[in-house]
Design an enzyme around this catalytic site. Structure first.
Site, PDB file in Angstrom:
ATOM      1  N   HIS A 136      12.608  -1.660 -13.453  1.00  0.00           N
ATOM      2  CA  HIS A 136      13.698  -1.857 -14.406  1.00  0.00           C
ATOM      3  C   HIS A 136      14.000  -0.599 -15.212  1.00  0.00           C
ATOM      4  CE1 HIS A 136      13.141  -6.448 -14.312  1.00  0.00           C
ATOM      5  NE2 HIS A 136      14.196  -6.081 -13.624  1.00  0.00           N
ATOM      6  N   ARG A 138      27.968  -5.258  -6.013  1.00  0.00           N
ATOM      7  CA  ARG A 138      26.705  -5.977  -5.768  1.00  0.00           C
ATOM      8  C   ARG A 138      26.661  -7.159  -6.731  1.00  0.00           C
ATOM      9  NH1 ARG A 138      24.444  -0.361  -5.065  1.00  0.00           N
ATOM     10  NH2 ARG A 138      23.288  -0.338  -3.116  1.00  0.00           N
ATOM     11  N   GLU A 177      23.493  -3.537   8.276  1.00  0.00           N
ATOM     12  CA  GLU A 177      22.256  -3.034   7.665  1.00  0.00           C
ATOM     13  C   GLU A 177      21.021  -3.516   8.414  1.00  0.00           C
ATOM     14  OE1 GLU A 177      22.073  -4.390   3.608  1.00  0.00           O
ATOM     15  OE2 GLU A 177      22.922  -6.335   4.118  1.00  0.00           O
ATOM     16  N   ASP A 185      19.254  -0.271   3.730  1.00  0.00           N
ATOM     17  CA  ASP A 185      18.493  -1.239   4.512  1.00  0.00           C
ATOM     18  C   ASP A 185      18.446  -0.861   5.985  1.00  0.00           C
ATOM     19  OD1 ASP A 185      17.354  -3.250   2.855  1.00  0.00           O
ATOM     20  OD2 ASP A 185      19.387  -3.810   2.294  1.00  0.00           O
ATOM     21  N   ARG A 190      11.593   0.090   1.834  1.00  0.00           N
ATOM     22  CA  ARG A 190      12.322   0.987   0.937  1.00  0.00           C
ATOM     23  C   ARG A 190      11.724   1.029  -0.467  1.00  0.00           C
ATOM     24  NH1 ARG A 190      18.169  -2.038   0.335  1.00  0.00           N
ATOM     25  NH2 ARG A 190      18.386  -0.942  -1.625  1.00  0.00           N
ATOM     26  N   CYS A 240      28.379   2.184   2.516  1.00  0.00           N
ATOM     27  CA  CYS A 240      28.151   1.945   1.092  1.00  0.00           C
ATOM     28  C   CYS A 240      26.697   2.202   0.710  1.00  0.00           C
ATOM     29  CB  CYS A 240      28.567   0.537   0.694  1.00  0.00           C
ATOM     30  SG  CYS A 240      27.657  -0.739   1.571  1.00  0.00           S
TER      31      CYS A 240
END
Ligand code: PEP
Ligand code: MG
Length: 859
Positions: free
Chosen positions: A482, A589, A719, A743, A753, A790
Site C-alpha cells: 500500500h 481499473r 494477458e 500479467d 509478478r 495497457c
C-alpha cells in the site's frame, strides 16, 4: 585491424558493452597491474576463446583462466569483480587446464543472475599478462562487442620474445637468496588480485622474488605462473628473494600476501536480491545498493531515517476506570481522524487511498482488540501498555498465517497500533481529542530529504509534505504494498527491498535514489552526482517541452497515428490524464475504485463512479475493465477462501463462476452510464473464445433488460498466453484487444509478478513475450481489429518502437508518462519499426532485445 604473421588479434570473449580498463571498479585492473587490456560489461553468459591457444591456467573457482597463444602471448580472462569469493558458485568451466582451444570455443559458462547477485560487478577483464613482450598495437573503438566476432585488440610482439612461448619459470635460485614463509591471508587464496598486487609491490626495487608452494615454484614476474600455483587461502608459501633490495622486496610481498582484504570496500546487495536489469548491464559503483523500483524517478538528497517509533507507554496504569476511558478516547480520536482522511482522499478521487483508511477504521472496531486490552487494564496496566500488547499479539497471529494478504493486514494493524499509542501519549500531554488523532508529523528541516524506513506504512505517509520528501526508500517492502501505491500516487520516486545495506547508512548520508534503475547510491562521487543532477535538470526541461505539445495527437515521422491513452484508477487520475494530454483512457481499473470498500459495489455505485469519470473526460473515449479482483488484488468485502496459487485462480472474469452477481451488477451499472463516445468494456483474464461469447451474450441480455444500447464495444485483455495464441479465434468476436503485458509476462515466464527476488528478471521485452504480442497482432489483423497495450511495457520508451513495429496502434500508460510517450512516437519512423521488430523475436533474452533496441532506436 588485420592479423598478420607478426600480430595476434584478440576477439571479444563475451558480447557486451566495452569499457576501458580504467573504468573497471577494481584498482588492480583499473591501474593496469594485470597488464593492458579491455573490459566488457557482459550481455552474454559464455566466455569464448579470444584466439587459438592452450589453457595455461584455469582457476579452481572457474571464474578466470589464462590462455597462451602459440606466439607466447598470455591472455587473462577474468569474469566479474571479486568473483573468486564465490568459490565456484555460478561458474561452469567448459575446458580443462592444458586443453588446446580454437578461437571462439566456449571456455567458461556462468550463471549471470547468480553471479550478479553475489559479486560486486559482472565487468569482465581481458588483459595481456605478459604485455611487456606483447604490447597492444591497436584497439577497437567500438562501443559494443559481439562474442567471438568483434576484434578488440591487436598485439605485436616486442622483439624476439615472440619467437617462442616462454615457459613460466622461477628466476631466483641462488643460494645467497633471502627466504621467508608466509601464510596467505587473502580470501580465495593466491588469485588474480593479490598476485597482481604483490607483483606491483616490488616495482622499482632491485630484486627478484619467487614463490614456492606444493613442490612448484613461480616467479613473481609471471602472473600466470603465480596463479598456476593454486595456493589456497591459509596456504603456507615460501618466498625466496635475491638482489640488492631483497629484504625490502620480501617485506612488501609478504605484506600483500598476508592481507585479508578486510578493509576493502565491498558493494553490498541485499541478501538474496538480484540487482535489477540496469545493475546487471552496468556495473554498480562502490556505494551502489540494488533494490526494487516501486515508483519511478530520480532524487538527490540527504538520507533521513523516519523515526516513527511509537511512544513507550508506562506499564502501570492510573486505575482501571481512568485507563479504560483514556483508551476509548484515543480510539475515538483516531477513528475521527481516519474518517476525515478517508473523506479527504475520496474528495480528491483517490479512492484506493480512501479505502485504506476505511479498512483501518474497520480494524479499529475489531472487538477482539478491546477484549484483549481490557483485562490487562483491569489487572493494573496502562491503556498504552494494554493496547500495545493486544495489537501486537493479534498482528503476530496474522503474520504467522501463510496467506500473504493476512500478513499484509498484520502490517496495517501494527500501523494502527502506533497511531493509537501516539494519540494516547498526546492525550496524556493534554492534547485535545481532535489533535490526538493526527498521525506523527514529519519534522524535516532544510532541503528535501530521501526518507528511509524499514518499511513505511500508509499512515506514515499521510502527513508527508510532498515538497519536503524527494524520495522514499525502504529496507524491506514490496512494489505492490500500500505504501508503494501511495508513493506512486504522490509522484515520489520509491525504492523497496534495499536490504541491510540501507540499514547501515546513517542519517545525513548524501544519496541518489534512482527509481528508474532500482538502485540507491550512497555517498556518490562528484561524477555520479553531477550526472544525476544533470539528468534531473534535463528531465525537467524535457518534461516541460513534452507537456507543451502533449495535447496534440501523436503520429510517427511517416504519418502513422498512434493513440496515447492513460491508465487510471480514480477520478483524480482521470483529471490528471486530461491535464497530461491523454487522448483517451485506455484502461480504467475499476477494482481500484472499490477494493477497500466495506461491501460489494451495487450497480448504482458503478454508474456513479464511472459517470463522474466520463464527465471529466469530456468527450474522450474510455475503456472500462470489469472488476479484476483476485491474484494480488484482494477486496476486503469479498470473503473467498484463500487459494494456494491466487494468480492462477479465481481472478478477473473467472470470479463470476462463484459470484455471478458481482459482474452482472457491474455490467448493469456500466450500461447506465451516459457517455459520448460510449464506454467500451474490457474483459480481463479471458482465455478462450467461449468465455467472450458468454459475456457478449450476457451484456446483450442486460442491455435489453435495461433498454440500453446493446452495441457497446467489448474488448479482451490479452494477458494469458492462451489468449495470445488463440488471438485469431478471439478476434472474430472481439471489437479490440488490449494487451496486459504485466500479467502476460508473469504467465509466459512463469514468474510471480509480486515476487521481489524475481522482479529484476520479469522483463516484458523478453522475446517469448514479444512473440505472444506478435501472435496477438497477427490474430487481430486477420479480422481487422485494433490492438492496444495497457501493461507497463507501453510506458517504456525503449519498448515503444517494438510495440509499434509488431502492429500495436494504441498505448495506454500512467498519466504522467503521456507527454514523454507522445514525444517518443513522434521521433520514430513506423516503417523502420516494422522492419526491425521482427528481428527482435529471434533474440535469446530480454537483455539482448534491450541492447538491440538501444542500438536501433536510441532514446
Ligand atoms: C496487465 O496485466 O498488464 C494489466 C494492465 O493489468 P493489471 O496490471 O491490472 O493486472
Ligand atoms: Mg492484468
Amino acid at each position: 585491424m588485420a592479423e598478420t604473421s607478426e600480430t595476434l588479434l584478440l576477439r571479444a570473449p563475451l558480447s557486451g558493452v566495452l569499457l576501458p580498463l580504467a573504468a573497471v571498479p577494481d584498482p588492480v585492473f583499473a591501474e593496469g597491474l594485470f597488464g593492458d587490456g579491455v573490459a566488457i560489461d557482459p550481455l552474454s553468459d559464455t566466455v569464448v576463446s579470444p584466439c587459438d591457444g592452450v589453457v595455461l591456467h584455469l582457476a579452481a573457482t572457474g571464474h578466470a583462466l589464462t590462455l597462451q597463444a602459440s606466439c607466447g602471448a598470455q591472455v587473462l580472462l577474468h569474469v566479474g569483480i571479486d568473483t573468486v569469493s564465490l568459490r565456484g558458485d555460478g561458474f561452469a568451466p567448459c575446458v580443462a587446464q592444458g586443453a588446446a582451444v580454437r578461437q571462439g570455443d566456449a571456455l567458461i559458462r556462468f550463471d549471470v543472475e547468480r553471479v550478479a547477485r553475489q559479486a560486486r560487478s559482472l565487468v569482465t577483464v581481458m588483459a595481456v599478462a605478459n604485455g611487456h613482450d606483447f604490447p597492444v598495437a591497436a584497439r577497437t573503438d567500438a562501443v559494443l562487442a559481439e562474442a567471438g566476432r568483434t576484434v578488440l585488440l591487436q598485439l605485436r610482439p616486442a622483439g624476439a620474445a615472440a619467437a617462442a612461448a616462454p615457459a613460466p619459470r622461477a628466476d631466483v635460485t641462488d643460494a645467497a637468496a633471502l627466504r621467508r614463509t608466509v601464510t596467505l591471508g587473502c580470501a580465495g587464496g593466491l588469485h588474480a588480485r593479490p598476485a597482481a598486487r604483490a607483483r606491483a609491490a616490488i616495482q622499482g626495487l632491485e630484486a627478484t622474488v619467487a614463490l614456492h608452494y606444493g613442490g612448484r615454484q613461480a616467479s613473481l614476474s609471471s602472473l600466470v605462473a603465480l596463479l598456476a600455483l593454486s595456493a589456497d587461502e591459509g596456504a603456507t608459501v615460501d618466498l625466496v628473494a635475491s638482489g640488492p633490495d631483497a629484504g625490502a622486496a620480501l617485506d612488501a610481498v609478504a605484506r600483500e600476501l598476508q592481507r585479508t582484504d578486510a578493509g576493502e570496500e565491498q558493494a553490498v546487495f541485499p541478501v538474496g536480491m538480484a540487482p535489477p536489469p540496469g545493475a546487471r548491464s552496468g556495473e554498480l559503483p562502490p556505494g551502489g545498493i540494488a533494490g526494487v523500483a516501486a515508483a519511478p524517478g530520480i532524487a538527490i538528497g540527504p538520507l533521513r531515517w523516519w523515526r516513527d517509533a511509537a511512544p513507550e507507554p508506562d506499564q502501570a496504569g492510573l486505575g482501571a476506570p481512568a485507563e479504560r476511558a483514556t483508551l476509548r478516547a484515543a480510539l475515538a480520536a483516531v477513528d475521527a481522524q481516519l474518517a476525515h482522511d478517508s473523506a479527504a482522499a475520496n474528495a480528491r478521487g483517490a479512492s484506493a487511498e480512501a479505502g485504506i483508511f476505511a479498512m483501518h477504521r474497520a480494524l479499529l472496531e475489531d472487538p477482539a482488540l478491546l477484549q484483549a486490552a481490557d483485562p490487562l487494564i483491569d489487572a493494573g496496566k496502562s491503556a498504552g501498555f494494554a493496547w500495545r500488547e493486544a495489537t501486537s499479539a493479534e498482528a503476530a497471529a496474522l503474520a504467522a498465517m501463510t496467506d500473504r494478504r493476512a500478513a499484509d493486514r498484520a502490517a496495517d494493524l501494527l500501523d494502527l497500533g502506533k497511531r493509537v499509542l501516539r494519540a494516547l501519549a498526546a492525550i496524556r500531554h493534554g492534547a485535545s481529542h481532535a489533535e490526538a488523532g493526527v498521525s506523527a508529523d514529519v519534522a524535516l528541516g532544510g532541503q528535501p530529504v530521501v526518507l528511509a524506513a524499514d518499511e513505511f506504512t500508509p499512515s506514515d505517509l499521510i502527513g508527508l509534505e510532498r515538497t519536503r520528501v524527494a524520495a522514499l526508500v525502504m529496507v524491506r517492502g514490496g512494489p505492490t504494498a500500500h505504501a508503494a501505491i501511495m508513493a506512486r500516487q504522490l509522484g515520489i520516486p520509491c525504492l523497496v527491498a534495499l536490504g541491510s545495506a540501507l540499514e547501515r547508512l546513517p542519517d545525513g548520508t548524501q544519496v541518489i535514489a534512482d527509481g528508474d534503475h532500482a538502485r540507491l547510491h550512497a555517498n556518490p562521487d562528484e561524477h555520479l552526482l553531477a550526472a544525476a543532477a544533470s539528468t534531473l535538470r534535463l528531465r525537467a526541461q524535457q518534461g516541460q517541452a513534452d507537456l507543451r505539445v502533449a495535447h496534440a495527437p501523436a503520429s510517427t515521422r511517416d504519418g502513422v497515428h498512434v493513440e496515447v491513452a492513460a491508465n487510471i484508477g480514480s477520478l483524480d487520475d482521470a483529471r490528471h490524464a486530461v491535464a497530461q494530454g491523454a487522448d483517451a483512457v485506455g484502461l480504467l481499473r475499476t477494482e481500484l475504485l472499490f477494493l477497500h470498500g466495506e461491501a460489494a459495489p451495487a450497480a448504482e455505485d458503478h454508474t456513479a463512479r464511472c459517470q463522474a469519470i466520463a464527465d471529466v473526460l469530456d468527450g474522450r473515449s474510455a475503456i472500462v475493465r470489469t472488476l479484476d479482483i483476485g491474484g494480488d488484488k484482494d477486496a476486503a468485502w469479498l470473503r473467498l477462501p484463500a487459494e494456494a496459487n491466487p494468480a492462477l485462480g479465481l481472478r478477473g472474469v473467472r470470479l463470476a463462476q462463484v459470484c455471478p452477481q458481482l459482474l452482472d451488477d457491474q455490467l448493469r451499472g456500466l450500461l447506465a452510464v451516459r457517455a459520448r463516445p460510449p464506454l467500451r468494456i474490457l474483459l480481463p483474464m479471458v482465455s478462450e473464445a467461449g468465455e467472450l461469447l458468454h459475456w457478449r451474450a450476457r451484456i446483450r441480455a442486460l442491455a435489453a433488460e435495461a433498454g440500453a444500447d446493446a452495441g457497446i464495444e467489448v474488448g479482451v485483455m490479452i494477458e494469458v498466453p492462451a489468449a495470445a495464441l488463440l488471438a485469431d479465434q478471439l478476434a472474430e468476436h472481439a471489437d479490440f484487444f488490449s494487451i496486459g503485458t504485466n500479467d502476460l509476462t508473469q504467465y509466459t515466464l512463469a514468474m510471480d509478478r509480486c515476487q521481489p527476488h524475481l522482479a529484476p528478471r520479469l522483463d516484458a521485452l523478453h522475446p517469448a513475450v514479444l512473440r505472444m504480442i506478435a501472435a496477438t497482432a497477427e490474430g487481430a489483423a486477420r479480422h481487422g481489429r485494433w490492438v492496444g497495450v495497457c501493461g507497463a511495457l507501453a510506458g517504456d520508451p525503449l519498448a515503444v518502437p517494438v510495440l509499434l513495429g509488431l502492429g500495436v496502434t494504441e498505448l495506454s500508460v500512467d498519466a504522467a508518462l503521456v507527454p514523454a510517450i507522445k514525444a517518443r512516437v513522434r521521433k520514430l519512423a513506423h516503417a523502420d519499426c516494422r522492419k526491425r521488430a521482427s528481428e527482435l523475436l529471434r533474440l535469446a533474452s530480454a537483455a539482448a532485445v534491450r541492447e538491440a533496441c538501444r542500438r536501433y532506436w536510441p532514446a
